[in-house]
Every structure is written in structure tokens, then in C-alpha cells.
Design a protein around this motif. Structure first.
Motif, mmCIF file in Angstrom:
data_model
loop_
_atom_site.group_PDB
_atom_site.id
_atom_site.type_symbol
_atom_site.label_atom_id
_atom_site.label_comp_id
_atom_site.label_asym_id
_atom_site.label_seq_id
_atom_site.Cartn_x
_atom_site.Cartn_y
_atom_site.Cartn_z
ATOM 1 N N ALA A 1 0.616 -1.198 0.027
ATOM 2 C CA ALA A 1 0.143 -0.170 0.107
ATOM 3 C C ALA A 1 0.864 1.366 -0.019
ATOM 4 O O ALA A 1 0.478 2.143 -0.883
ATOM 5 N N VAL B 1 -4.756 2.136 1.776
ATOM 6 C CA VAL B 1 -4.709 0.953 2.695
ATOM 7 C C VAL B 1 -4.477 -0.419 2.154
ATOM 8 O O VAL B 1 -4.697 -0.437 0.889
ATOM 9 N N HIS C 1 -4.872 -4.526 1.973
ATOM 10 C CA HIS C 1 -5.961 -5.466 2.252
ATOM 11 C C HIS C 1 -5.205 -6.972 2.909
ATOM 12 O O HIS C 1 -4.415 -7.229 2.160
ATOM 13 N N SER D 1 -9.871 -1.889 5.963
ATOM 14 C CA SER D 1 -9.949 -1.503 4.626
ATOM 15 C C SER D 1 -11.493 -1.119 4.286
ATOM 16 O O SER D 1 -11.947 -0.036 3.639
ATOM 17 N N CYS E 1 -12.433 2.174 6.236
ATOM 18 C CA CYS E 1 -12.173 3.156 5.467
ATOM 19 C C CYS E 1 -12.809 3.486 4.066
ATOM 20 O O CYS E 1 -13.188 4.585 3.845
ATOM 21 N N VAL F 1 -7.444 0.513 -1.890
ATOM 22 C CA VAL F 1 -7.261 -0.870 -1.142
ATOM 23 C C VAL F 1 -6.408 -1.598 -2.323
ATOM 24 O O VAL F 1 -6.637 -2.360 -3.124
#
Length: 158
Positions: free
Chosen positions: A21, A121, A123, A138, A141, A151
Motif C-alpha cells: 500500500a 490502505v 488488504h 480497509s 475506510c 485498497v
């Protein structure tokens, strides 16, 4: 139109998914001429009892500033190797701000991303049933952030 520098917020931890990420966040910032705010979210010691273990009156807590600095140092140790791997690909690297913030991951990242151009982010790839039962940073968010959320899936082993 403004001349504001785009801000990409990225949630990090010490996992391959979070490192992937962060790589994506740095590439996105480089494409947009922006900067990255890489954040490690940790549960503050004063909340350990309130969130999980019951009353903590008899448990001595570490000095909060020392604890925060330790978490910030851990965040830097996560980010530095990722940036080293991108130095040849992205010249120059975008500006990277690294910090640690106390809180629960979803709430802290969503709040940090207010006004940002994107939130990135990783996963964990738990699957539908496990994500519902365990909860998913995730997913939280995606559902609550006021900016676009990317993600990044787990890296595929080669």
C-alpha cells in the motif's frame, strides 16, 4: 483552481500488505506531484483496559511520550526500506511525512484523511466471512472516508 499540493494518506503497519500500500501511495503521489503522509496507528496504553482488558488501575503504564516515540520509530523502520526500493524507479521521490497516531485504525485513518486527495490502505485478504466477523480496516475506510480510497491487495508471491 488552486496550487495546493495533493496529499495522499497511507495507513501502514509491519505487513507485506501495508508495504505494498505504501509503494502504491508513493507512486500515486509521484504521478500527482503530491506528498505522502504515512501513518502507523497504535492503541495507546491508557486505552488497553478500556478497550479490551477491563480496569487497569493496578497496571503501570509506560510514559506516553516514550511510547509514541517508539511507535514513530517503528513507522520509520517500515517506511525506509520501501523508499529505498523505489529510489531508482521514482526520481525524485515525493515528500514523505511519517508519523504514528494513537487510536483505532479506521477512525484514526478516516480522520487523518479528511481533506486529503486519497487514502491508501492494504488488504489482508481474509475473505468475506472472516472480514465480517473480525472487522476490516480497509472496508471501514472505504465506507467512512470522505476522499477516494485505494485498497491494495496482498502482493502475489513470485
Amino acid at each position: 483552481m488552486t496550487d495546493r499540493t495533493p496529499i495522499i494518506v497511507c495507513g501502514i503497519d509491519d505487513s507485506p500488505n501495508a508495504r505494498a500500500a505504501l509503494e502504491e501511495a508513493v507512486r500515486l503521489a509521484a504521478r500527482r506531484g503530491g506528498r505522502v503522509r504515512a501513518l502507523l496507528v497504535y492503541e495507546p496504553p491508557e486505552m488497553w483496559g478500556a478497550w479490551a482488558y477491563g480496569p487497569t488501575a493496578g497496571i503501570p503504564l509506560p510514559r506516553l511520550e516514550m511510547y509514541h516515540q517508539s511507535e514513530r520509530h517503528a513507522a520509520l523502520e517500515i517506511v525506509d526500506p520501501v523508499l529505498d526500493g523505489l529510489r531508482d524507479e521514482l526520481v525524485p521521490l515525493p515528500e514523505i511525512e511519517v508519523d504514528a497516531i494513537a487510536g483505532r485504525p479506521v477512525e484514526a485513518l478516516v480522520e487523518a484523511a479528511e481533506g486529503a486527495d486519497a487514502l491508501v490502505v492494504g488488504h489482508r485478504g481474509l475473505g468475506a466471512v472472516e472480514s465480517v466477523m473480525v472487522g476490516s480496516t480497509s472496508l471501514g475506510c472505504v465506507l467512512h472516508a470522505t476522499c477516494p480510497v485505494t485498497v491494495v491487495p496482498a502482493p502475489v508471491p513470485v
